[in-house]
Design a protein around this motif. Structure first.
Motif, PDB file in Angstrom:
ATOM      1  N   GLN A   1      50.088  19.041  40.344  1.00 11.90           N
ATOM      2  CA  GLN A   1      49.825  19.187  41.778  1.00 11.90           C
ATOM      3  C   GLN A   1      49.017  20.467  42.000  1.00 11.90           C
ATOM      4  O   GLN A   1      49.553  21.506  42.358  1.00 11.90           O
ATOM      5  CB  GLN A   1      51.153  19.250  42.553  1.00 11.90           C
ATOM      6  N   THR A   2      47.714  20.393  41.746  1.00 14.90           N
ATOM      7  CA  THR A   2      46.857  21.577  41.794  1.00 14.90           C
ATOM      8  C   THR A   2      45.726  21.388  42.797  1.00 14.90           C
ATOM      9  O   THR A   2      45.054  20.353  42.797  1.00 14.90           O
ATOM     10  CB  THR A   2      46.260  21.873  40.406  1.00 14.90           C
ATOM     11  N   TYR A   3      45.538  22.414  43.646  1.00 11.35           N
ATOM     12  CA  TYR A   3      44.424  22.428  44.586  1.00 11.35           C
ATOM     13  C   TYR A   3      43.593  23.688  44.367  1.00 11.35           C
ATOM     14  O   TYR A   3      44.136  24.751  44.052  1.00 11.35           O
ATOM     15  CB  TYR A   3      44.927  22.402  46.034  1.00 11.35           C
ATOM     16  N   CYS A   4      42.288  23.547  44.544  1.00 13.62           N
ATOM     17  CA  CYS A   4      41.354  24.679  44.423  1.00 13.62           C
ATOM     18  C   CYS A   4      40.800  24.999  45.809  1.00 13.62           C
ATOM     19  O   CYS A   4      40.390  24.095  46.544  1.00 13.62           O
ATOM     20  CB  CYS A   4      40.216  24.338  43.467  1.00 13.62           C
ATOM     21  N   ILE A   5      40.788  26.283  46.143  1.00 16.59           N
ATOM     22  CA  ILE A   5      40.311  26.741  47.443  1.00 16.59           C
ATOM     23  C   ILE A   5      39.174  27.729  47.224  1.00 16.59           C
ATOM     24  O   ILE A   5      39.361  28.760  46.569  1.00 16.59           O
ATOM     25  CB  ILE A   5      41.452  27.395  48.249  1.00 16.59           C
ATOM     26  N   PHE A   6      37.997  27.405  47.757  1.00 16.94           N
ATOM     27  CA  PHE A   6      36.793  28.206  47.545  1.00 16.94           C
ATOM     28  C   PHE A   6      36.399  28.891  48.851  1.00 16.94           C
ATOM     29  O   PHE A   6      36.183  28.230  49.876  1.00 16.94           O
ATOM     30  CB  PHE A   6      35.636  27.328  47.065  1.00 16.94           C
ATOM     31  N   VAL A   7      36.326  30.226  48.815  1.00 15.96           N
ATOM     32  CA  VAL A   7      35.861  31.003  49.962  1.00 15.96           C
ATOM     33  C   VAL A   7      34.430  31.426  49.649  1.00 15.96           C
ATOM     34  O   VAL A   7      34.190  32.361  48.882  1.00 15.96           O
ATOM     35  CB  VAL A   7      36.754  32.235  50.207  1.00 15.96           C
ATOM     36  N   ASN A   8      33.479  30.730  50.237  1.00 15.16           N
ATOM     37  CA  ASN A   8      32.065  30.954  49.920  1.00 15.16           C
ATOM     38  C   ASN A   8      31.372  31.889  50.911  1.00 15.16           C
ATOM     39  O   ASN A   8      30.271  32.356  50.648  1.00 15.16           O
ATOM     40  CB  ASN A   8      31.323  29.617  49.865  1.00 15.16           C
ATOM     41  N   GLU A   9      32.029  32.151  52.045  1.00 11.81           N
ATOM     42  CA  GLU A   9      31.480  33.076  53.034  1.00 11.81           C
ATOM     43  C   GLU A   9      32.631  33.699  53.806  1.00 11.81           C
ATOM     44  O   GLU A   9      33.768  33.203  53.779  1.00 11.81           O
ATOM     45  CB  GLU A   9      30.533  32.343  53.987  1.00 11.81           C
TER      46      GLU A   9
ATOM     47  N   PRO B   1      53.794  22.987  41.891  1.00  7.26           N
ATOM     48  CA  PRO B   1      52.525  23.116  42.623  1.00  7.26           C
ATOM     49  C   PRO B   1      51.718  24.311  42.115  1.00  7.26           C
ATOM     50  O   PRO B   1      52.277  25.303  41.641  1.00  7.26           O
ATOM     51  CB  PRO B   1      52.980  23.338  44.063  1.00  7.26           C
ATOM     52  N   ARG B   2      50.402  24.198  42.243  1.00 11.88           N
ATOM     53  CA  ARG B   2      49.529  25.290  41.816  1.00 11.88           C
ATOM     54  C   ARG B   2      48.322  25.381  42.745  1.00 11.88           C
ATOM     55  O   ARG B   2      47.741  24.356  43.123  1.00 11.88           O
ATOM     56  CB  ARG B   2      49.050  25.079  40.373  1.00 11.88           C
ATOM     57  N   LEU B   3      47.964  26.601  43.110  1.00 16.62           N
ATOM     58  CA  LEU B   3      46.784  26.855  43.934  1.00 16.62           C
ATOM     59  C   LEU B   3      45.852  27.798  43.192  1.00 16.62           C
ATOM     60  O   LEU B   3      46.295  28.805  42.638  1.00 16.62           O
ATOM     61  CB  LEU B   3      47.179  27.484  45.276  1.00 16.62           C
ATOM     62  N   LEU B   4      44.576  27.468  43.192  1.00 20.22           N
ATOM     63  CA  LEU B   4      43.552  28.326  42.601  1.00 20.22           C
ATOM     64  C   LEU B   4      42.612  28.781  43.718  1.00 20.22           C
ATOM     65  O   LEU B   4      42.001  27.949  44.398  1.00 20.22           O
ATOM     66  CB  LEU B   4      42.752  27.565  41.536  1.00 20.22           C
ATOM     67  N   PHE B   5      42.521  30.096  43.926  1.00 17.59           N
ATOM     68  CA  PHE B   5      41.642  30.663  44.947  1.00 17.59           C
ATOM     69  C   PHE B   5      40.430  31.304  44.269  1.00 17.59           C
ATOM     70  O   PHE B   5      40.581  32.065  43.300  1.00 17.59           O
ATOM     71  CB  PHE B   5      42.372  31.738  45.762  1.00 17.59           C
ATOM     72  N   PHE B   6      39.259  31.038  44.823  1.00 18.51           N
ATOM     73  CA  PHE B   6      38.029  31.650  44.332  1.00 18.51           C
ATOM     74  C   PHE B   6      37.297  32.261  45.524  1.00 18.51           C
ATOM     75  O   PHE B   6      36.901  31.541  46.443  1.00 18.51           O
ATOM     76  CB  PHE B   6      37.132  30.616  43.647  1.00 18.51           C
ATOM     77  N   VAL B   7      37.169  33.586  45.529  1.00 20.82           N
ATOM     78  CA  VAL B   7      36.519  34.285  46.639  1.00 20.82           C
ATOM     79  C   VAL B   7      35.179  34.821  46.143  1.00 20.82           C
ATOM     80  O   VAL B   7      35.125  35.654  45.234  1.00 20.82           O
ATOM     81  CB  VAL B   7      37.399  35.431  47.183  1.00 20.82           C
ATOM     82  N   LYS B   8      34.114  34.326  46.747  1.00 23.18           N
ATOM     83  CA  LYS B   8      32.755  34.647  46.323  1.00 23.18           C
ATOM     84  C   LYS B   8      32.424  36.114  46.575  1.00 23.18           C
ATOM     85  O   LYS B   8      32.995  36.768  47.449  1.00 23.18           O
ATOM     86  CB  LYS B   8      31.768  33.747  47.077  1.00 23.18           C
ATOM     87  N   SER B   9      31.484  36.630  45.813  1.00 22.45           N
ATOM     88  CA  SER B   9      31.052  38.016  45.947  1.00 22.45           C
ATOM     89  C   SER B   9      30.638  38.328  47.383  1.00 22.45           C
ATOM     90  O   SER B   9      29.859  37.602  47.997  1.00 22.45           O
ATOM     91  CB  SER B   9      29.870  38.276  44.999  1.00 22.45           C
ATOM     92  N   GLY B  10      31.223  39.404  47.938  1.00 25.49           N
ATOM     93  CA  GLY B  10      30.877  39.843  49.291  1.00 25.49           C
ATOM     94  C   GLY B  10      31.642  39.145  50.397  1.00 25.49           C
ATOM     95  O   GLY B  10      31.573  39.562  51.556  1.00 25.49           O
ATOM     96  N   ALA B  11      32.410  38.094  50.092  1.00 20.38           N
ATOM     97  CA  ALA B  11      33.126  37.343  51.126  1.00 20.38           C
ATOM     98  C   ALA B  11      34.444  38.029  51.492  1.00 20.38           C
ATOM     99  O   ALA B  11      35.071  38.696  50.658  1.00 20.38           O
ATOM    100  CB  ALA B  11      33.394  35.916  50.656  1.00 20.38           C
ATOM    101  N   LYS B  12      34.876  37.837  52.744  1.00 19.70           N
ATOM    102  CA  LYS B  12      36.141  38.384  53.228  1.00 19.70           C
ATOM    103  C   LYS B  12      36.938  37.266  53.890  1.00 19.70           C
ATOM    104  O   LYS B  12      36.376  36.460  54.638  1.00 19.70           O
ATOM    105  CB  LYS B  12      35.899  39.517  54.234  1.00 19.70           C
TER     106      LYS B  12
ATOM    107  N   ALA C   1      36.138  45.092  44.674  1.00 17.50           N
ATOM    108  CA  ALA C   1      36.897  44.075  45.406  1.00 17.50           C
ATOM    109  C   ALA C   1      38.265  44.628  45.791  1.00 17.50           C
ATOM    110  O   ALA C   1      38.775  45.570  45.175  1.00 17.50           O
ATOM    111  CB  ALA C   1      37.049  42.816  44.565  1.00 17.50           C
ATOM    112  N   GLU C   2      38.879  44.009  46.822  1.00 14.18           N
ATOM    113  CA  GLU C   2      40.156  44.485  47.324  1.00 14.18           C
ATOM    114  C   GLU C   2      41.081  43.302  47.608  1.00 14.18           C
ATOM    115  O   GLU C   2      40.683  42.319  48.243  1.00 14.18           O
ATOM    116  CB  GLU C   2      39.960  45.290  48.615  1.00 14.18           C
TER     117      GLU C   2
ATOM    118  N   ARG D   1      32.885  40.351  42.829  1.00  8.81           N
ATOM    119  CA  ARG D   1      32.528  41.722  43.220  1.00  8.81           C
ATOM    120  C   ARG D   1      32.390  41.878  44.735  1.00  8.81           C
ATOM    121  O   ARG D   1      31.803  41.037  45.405  1.00  8.81           O
ATOM    122  CB  ARG D   1      31.229  42.145  42.523  1.00  8.81           C
ATOM    123  N   ASN D   2      33.006  42.941  45.234  1.00 12.36           N
ATOM    124  CA  ASN D   2      32.952  43.297  46.651  1.00 12.36           C
ATOM    125  C   ASN D   2      33.583  42.234  47.560  1.00 12.36           C
ATOM    126  O   ASN D   2      33.277  42.163  48.745  1.00 12.36           O
ATOM    127  CB  ASN D   2      31.505  43.564  47.108  1.00 12.36           C
ATOM    128  N   ALA D   3      34.456  41.413  47.020  1.00 13.12           N
ATOM    129  CA  ALA D   3      35.196  40.448  47.834  1.00 13.12           C
ATOM    130  C   ALA D   3      36.465  41.106  48.370  1.00 13.12           C
ATOM    131  O   ALA D   3      37.009  42.025  47.751  1.00 13.12           O
ATOM    132  CB  ALA D   3      35.542  39.218  47.011  1.00 13.12           C
TER     133      ALA D   3
END
Length: 382
Positions: A111-119, A140-151, A207-208, A177-179
């Motif tokens: 039960q895995t979902y991927c969440i992409f923050v592109n902006e 359950p599993r969640l994978l978060f990916f926050v793109k460079s510079g995104a908040k 990044a923070e 970087r810088n996310a």
């Protein structure tokens, strides 16, 4: 019985992940089920969990992300779209994590979902995860990916109804970087369940990551958070509270690994144990020899209400660089008799006075939350 049930459980075989799953399964059986002799589990009674019987649940969680400003994909579709990238990320996370229950999730979870923050997204995004079941194991599993510079900011609400369940939930976060990511987590769990949360975060240059959590606990609740400050000027702030009662068992294990120069971390955890509740906090700060100019701080506070409540604090510092700031503090205390006397002498009954002091103790990070609905969720737990 726990390991025997896993041997008899089937998983979906996604070809790209087959080897990674087999590797995680081998790690589980090679290490064996953890006991109180294992350092990470010395404060938890694992006997009942080891001997319990369960079925690996095929029931889907109710999972909702209340925003169309991030991309949400089940793992199968994410692999079709980003195949090698997703596989490499999961492999890196698996190499970092040595936790037994994290390996179980990686080896058997479907039960895995991927969440992409592109902006960048200004408003707080709600994630609602809920389930109502009996005598099931959920992975359950969640994978978060926050793109460079995104908040972005997420409020993750986790609700479990029913009894006899085991939940091994994994959250993996990669900050480019810088996310910047703020992650608020509240859990509302029926008492007769065993719940193990594992969060792993990779933080790159500038990044923070900010994580705030709150729980009422359950029969056994363990929250494990591991952050890896991988590149220069990466930073993280990890804060949480628990409000334990009855015979609940609540445990936090927090690790900040400083692996580059000028990285910064903060840990602040405090909670209440009333009646027969017991809690532990184990905080670790690791500073690699290349991580000069590290700034790291850790604080844990525990409040006991009742003669049978118990609390344990175990701070750890491993510092291999010489130009660093690294410190920690830990306290375990009872309700102040002077403060109780002050309130009761002004007409407040003793029970209400104790409740007010407890609320004040647990509200340490509420004031700096600007989002009204997030603040209300934390206040409900207090």
């Amino acid at each position: 019985m726990f390991l025997e049930a896993l041997k008899n459980s089937r998983t979906k075989d996604l070809e790209l992940l087959r080897q990674l799953k087999e590797r995680a399964q081998k790690k589980v059986f090679d290490s064996g089920f953890p006991t109180k002799k294992a350092e990470d589990f010395k404060y938890i009674d694992m006997t009942k969990i080891e001997t319990c019987s369960f079925e690996l649940s095929e029931q889907e969680y109710s999972f909702r992300v209340l925003s169309d400003k991030v991309e949400v994909l089940p793992l199968e579709k994410a692999l079709d779209k980003y195949g090698v990238f997703i596989t490499n990320t999961i492999e890196k996370m698996g190499n970092n994590d040595t936790s037994f229950f994290s390996s179980v999730n990686q080896g058997w979870g479907d039960q895995t979902y991927c969440i992409f923050v592109n902006e960048s997204v200004e408003e707080v995004i709600e994630i609602i995860e809920s389930c109502n079941s009996f005598n099931q194991m959920h992975l359950p599993r969640l994978l978060f990916f926050v793109k460079s510079g995104a908040k972005a900011s997420f409020h993750h609400k986790f609700e479990l109804k029913g009894s006899g369940n085991i939940v091994l939930r994994q959250v993996d976060v990669t900050l480019e970087r810088n996310a910047h990511l703020s992650f608020y987590e509240t859990s509302n769990l029926d008492h007769d369940n065993d719940v193990f949360f594992h969060t792993s975060v990779i933080i790159k240059k500038d990044a923070e990551f900010k994580h705030k959590s709150g729980t009422l606990g359950c029969k056994t609740f363990r929250n494990e958070i591991k952050s890896y400050l991988l590149e220069e000027r990466a930073s993280c702030s990890l804060e949480g509270f628990w409000n334990g009662n009855d015979d609940q068992s609540i445990h936090h294990l927090v690790l900040c690994s400083h692996l580059a120069e000028e990285t910064k971390s903060r840990q602040h955890y405090q909670g209440v144990c009333a009646n027969k509740a017991r809690a532990s906090f184990e905080g670790q700060i690791y500073v690699d020899k290349v991580a000069q100019k590290t700034d790291s701080y850790q604080l844990s506070k525990q409040l006991l209400i009742g003669e049978k409540s118990r609390a344990f604090c175990k701070p750890n510092l491993e510092v291999f660089a010489d130009d660093v700031i690294a410190s920690h503090g830990a306290t375990v205390s009872m309700l102040s008799e002077e403060e109780l006397f002050y309130l009761t002498s002004r007409g407040v009954c003793k029970d209400e006075a104790a409740s007010l002091l407890k609320q004040g103790f647990l509200s340490f990070f509420i004031d700096d939350i600007d989002e009204r609905q997030v603040k209300k969720s934390f206040l409900r737990l207090i």
